[in-house]
Design a protein around this motif. Structure first.
Motif, mmCIF file in Angstrom:
data_model
loop_
_atom_site.group_PDB
_atom_site.id
_atom_site.type_symbol
_atom_site.label_atom_id
_atom_site.label_comp_id
_atom_site.label_asym_id
_atom_site.label_seq_id
_atom_site.Cartn_x
_atom_site.Cartn_y
_atom_site.Cartn_z
ATOM 1 N N TRP A 1 -32.493 -63.005 -60.715
ATOM 2 C CA TRP A 1 -32.628 -63.408 -59.589
ATOM 3 C C TRP A 1 -32.912 -63.887 -58.686
ATOM 4 O O TRP A 1 -34.375 -62.898 -58.292
ATOM 5 C CB TRP A 1 -30.833 -62.515 -59.414
ATOM 6 N N ILE A 2 -33.557 -64.242 -57.838
ATOM 7 C CA ILE A 2 -34.565 -64.949 -56.611
ATOM 8 C C ILE A 2 -33.958 -64.920 -55.315
ATOM 9 O O ILE A 2 -32.781 -66.278 -55.379
ATOM 10 C CB ILE A 2 -35.441 -65.437 -57.144
ATOM 11 N N ASP A 3 -33.435 -64.663 -54.001
ATOM 12 C CA ASP A 3 -33.821 -64.490 -53.247
ATOM 13 C C ASP A 3 -33.981 -64.490 -52.029
ATOM 14 O O ASP A 3 -34.162 -62.980 -51.563
ATOM 15 C CB ASP A 3 -32.010 -63.607 -52.559
ATOM 16 N N LEU A 4 -35.101 -65.062 -51.494
ATOM 17 C CA LEU A 4 -35.862 -64.781 -50.962
ATOM 18 C C LEU A 4 -35.404 -64.369 -49.310
ATOM 19 O O LEU A 4 -36.583 -64.305 -47.942
ATOM 20 C CB LEU A 4 -37.362 -66.107 -50.349
ATOM 21 N N ALA A 5 -34.233 -64.973 -49.371
ATOM 22 C CA ALA A 5 -34.250 -64.247 -48.100
ATOM 23 C C ALA A 5 -33.482 -62.607 -47.421
ATOM 24 O O ALA A 5 -33.261 -62.060 -48.185
ATOM 25 C CB ALA A 5 -32.922 -65.168 -47.402
ATOM 26 N N GLN A 6 -33.095 -62.276 -46.432
ATOM 27 C CA GLN A 6 -33.238 -61.004 -45.622
ATOM 28 C C GLN A 6 -33.080 -59.627 -46.538
ATOM 29 O O GLN A 6 -33.346 -58.807 -45.476
ATOM 30 C CB GLN A 6 -30.728 -60.956 -46.677
ATOM 31 N N ARG A 7 -35.017 -59.862 -46.781
ATOM 32 C CA ARG A 7 -35.163 -59.159 -46.481
ATOM 33 C C ARG A 7 -36.553 -58.565 -46.429
ATOM 34 O O ARG A 7 -37.364 -59.554 -46.718
ATOM 35 C CB ARG A 7 -35.124 -57.910 -48.055
ATOM 36 N N GLU A 8 -37.221 -58.017 -46.127
ATOM 37 C CA GLU A 8 -38.662 -57.964 -45.453
ATOM 38 C C GLU A 8 -39.600 -58.189 -46.549
ATOM 39 O O GLU A 8 -41.365 -58.384 -46.943
ATOM 40 C CB GLU A 8 -39.431 -56.664 -44.928
ATOM 41 N N THR A 9 -39.454 -56.942 -48.133
ATOM 42 C CA THR A 9 -40.983 -57.465 -49.209
ATOM 43 C C THR A 9 -39.795 -57.968 -50.342
ATOM 44 O O THR A 9 -38.681 -57.720 -50.025
ATOM 45 C CB THR A 9 -41.240 -56.155 -49.269
#
Length: 653
Positions: free
Chosen positions: A398-406
């Motif tokens: 799973w990939i989600d580039l939102a919501q976290r710094e790294t």
């Protein structure tokens, strides 16, 4: 709802002690009304809310701030508030809060809220406030929640639906007590004429006819009474979306304007429609440009780090998340601004990975703070975000580039783990569970002895947090502002007040799972009790459940654990030469039905060392209200067993 008058209560305050005797505050009346108005060639939703709160017991202060969250596409208006006190004659005297004291405040998460500063908050007072919200978003209405942080004596929601609009009304949580009433409404004709720029009356006959159609229709009323307060639970975070309530999704409209209906005949139809919307012909990715970018950023297909993960980290480093989610993407604007919504970041990566030949699909989801998805309702309005699912070597990531710094390998942020998402595919699309392969894993162990001089327990202690547990541990570390001693005591040691810590080491392993490791040497008398003949030692120095997180009370909402959990604890104690083992906690294994999880506790002596271990495994993440007694009993076994002592007896001379 009329302003407060003597006896104007759905439930008399003096009767509430029989239902909610211990609660400081009780919501007497919670009333909501949603209606629609034709404005600027499109409909808008208007929400009117009125709430009355009875102060039953002292809250320890005479001041109380009530926050009214402001969503980005909404406007809060006509906020009125008063504190009511009863005089000797039994009359309710209002003490109004001036509008100038009701301020707009920026919250810690960057969102905004109207803040109502109530005063004269004392037992016997009633806090009353009302406000109106207008919104151009009608595809998904504001949900109605019957349950809140305080008990609710009476909850009532009215939905006024004009003829051109049809909504799917979706139940959430336990609504067995809810009553429903249907009827018909007609609003008075508005006398105010809307004129065009030339001042020639209505812009066209369509505007006039649509206005008249929005003045009548059918009404729905939903009522619940005597609802217990919702409790925050350490094991069930972000559970507000599961509280008993109603969701509303637009299925049909009969006008041509800014809004389009979000209902479809079937999921395959929705699948193909959304895929057409996501084809952005304005941005073309050329293989040569990608190769140049990859070389300039030192991406290496031969690296031990997967090539797709290198691309994911590169996109996240070069484009910032603007705090929004969304279902559409303006990738040209994303390139220009170097900032965009979560959907835009993920869809930009989707285009890159497709170009690189990966098997990757967009997945429509509803974030946890948006509400539950409904698998039998083919509507776009129930979704608010797009994540990616990549398949490589027989495994899903799973990939989600939102919501976290790294970026975390193959893991979804907690707010995106909301049961299921709809995967867009070349055929008909399909529902997929949002079960990230990452879990909440924590392993703690220590080896101790009793110092012959001080008589204290001393030894080495270490905790390894993995996957989601590592992510939470890193967040907690930031809140302690580099105070390592307070961090170890506050996060990992059970009930420690007098304890000496030395050689504290906090580090993170740069591996696929990014372990977070905390180790130290400790000396304390906290976990021992002495008599002349016996030593009582509490082995659960870390991770002990002092009380059941799920109280013995009626349950109206599911228990949602977000992710599977693993908690392992191992303890070793060298038995002093002048003592022998008198009693060890007997072993136990408790299984949850359906292989949902288990608890194992064991203790034994081997060659002068007492070994003890505790393992909690929870593979099932959602427990429905009718399963509550089972999970409550399971945790009670854990609480009782973890409080048992190891007993050493002084050896005969």
């Amino acid at each position: 709802m009329d302003r407060l008058q003597p006896g104007n209560f759905s439930v008399a305050p003096d009767t509430l002690g029989d239902h909610f005797p211990e609660d400081q505050m009780v919501i007497l009346d919670d009333v909501g009304i949603v209606s629609f108005e034709w404005r600027d060639r499109a409909p808008i939703a208007k929400y009117r809310y009125v709430r009355r709160i009875w102060v039953q017991h002292s809250i320890g202060t005479s001041q109380l701030d009530i926050e009214l969250p402001i969503n980005g596409k909404e406007s809060i208006q006509e906020v009125e508030a008063s504190t009511y006190l009863q005089n000797v004659d039994g009359d309710w005297i209002p003490f109004e809060i001036p509008p100038r004291k009701i301020k707009t405040k920026t919250l810690l998460d960057g969102s905004q809220a109207k803040v109502i500063p109530f005063s004269l908050v004392k037992p016997g007072a009633i806090l009353e406030y009302s406000f109106m919200v207008t919104s151009k978003e009608i595809r998904k209405l504001r949900p109605w929640k019957f349950q809140h942080q305080w008990p609710v004596a009476h909850s009532e929601f009215h939905l006024l639906l004009p003829e051109p609009l049809t909504f799917q009304i979706l139940p959430i949580g336990n609504l067995r007590q809810m009553e429903r009433y249907a009827g018909y409404f007609r609003q008075p004709v508005q006398r105010r004429e809307r004129r065009d720029r030339s001042g020639n009356g209505w812009a066209n006959e369509f505007e006039r006819s649509m206005l008249s159609e929005f003045l009548s229709g059918h009404s729905e009323t939903y009522v619940m009474n005597m609802i217990a307060a919702a409790k925050e639970e350490s094991f069930s975070r972000n559970s507000e979306g599961l509280r008993p309530g109603l969701d509303f999704l637009l299925t049909k409209d009969e006008w041509t304007g800014k809004h389009q209906g979000s209902g479809f005949d079937s999921w395959p139809v929705l699948n193909h429609y959304v895929q057409r919307q996501l084809r952005d012909g304005k941005v073309k990715l050329k293989s040569k440009n990608l190769e140049t970018w990859a070389e300039s950023q030192n991406l290496n297909p031969e690296s031990m780090v997967p090539y797709w993960e290198q691309w994911a980290k590169l996109v996240q480093q070069n484009f910032s998340w603007n705090g929004e989610y969304g279902l559409t993407a303006n990738l040209r604007k994303l390139q220009q601004d170097q900032s965009g919504s979560g959907a835009e970041l993920n869809l930009w990566l989707w285009k890159i990975l497709q170009q690189e030949g990966y098997q990757v699909s967009p997945v429509l989801i509803a974030t946890r703070n948006y509400g539950l998805p409904f698998l039998d309702v083919p509507q776009i309005g129930q979704f608010n975000h797009i994540v990616l699912k990549l398949r490589e070597q027989g495994k899903d990531f799973w990939i989600d580039l939102a919501q976290r710094e790294t970026y975390e390998t193959g893991a979804l942020p907690a707010n995106s783990l909301n049961h299921a998402g709809f995967e867009l595919t070349e055929d008909n699309g399909r529902w997929v569970p949002l079960n990230s392969r990452n879990r909440m894993v924590e392993v703690a162990y220590g080896r101790f002895q009793i110092n012959p001089n001080s008589g204290q327990l001393e030894g080495d202690f270490e905790v390894q947090a993995e996957e989601y547990a590592a992510e939470l541990a890193r967040q907690a570390w930031k809140s302690y502002q580099d105070d390592s001693s307070q961090y170890v005591q506050g996060e990992y040691l059970t009930g420690a007040e007098s304890i000496e810590l030395q050689e504290i080491n906090i580090r993170q392993e740069e591996t696929e799972r990014s372990k977070w490791i905390v180790s130290c040497n400790l000396e304390t008398s906290e976990y021992m009790r002495r008599t002349e003949e016996f030593l009582f030692i509490q082995p659960m120095i870390s991770g002990q459940l002092a009380e059941n997180p799920f109280p013995n009370a009626p349950r109206m909402t599911p228990i949602d654990l977000n992710v599977p959990r693993r908690a392992f604890y191992m303890f070793a104690l060298e038995v002093p030469g002048d003592f022998e083992v008198a009693q060890l906690p007997p072993p136990i294994r408790v299984n949850l039905p359906g292989k949902a999880g288990y608890f194992i506790y064991n203790a034994f002596e081997l060659r002068g060392v007492v070994y003890m271990s505790s393992s909690i495994i929870l593979d099932q993440t959602l427990f429905l209200p009718h399963e509550y007694t089972t999970i409550q009993s399971f945790f009670q076994y854990i609480v009782d067993k973890q409080q048992e002592d190891i007993i050493l007896k002084r050896s005969p001379q």
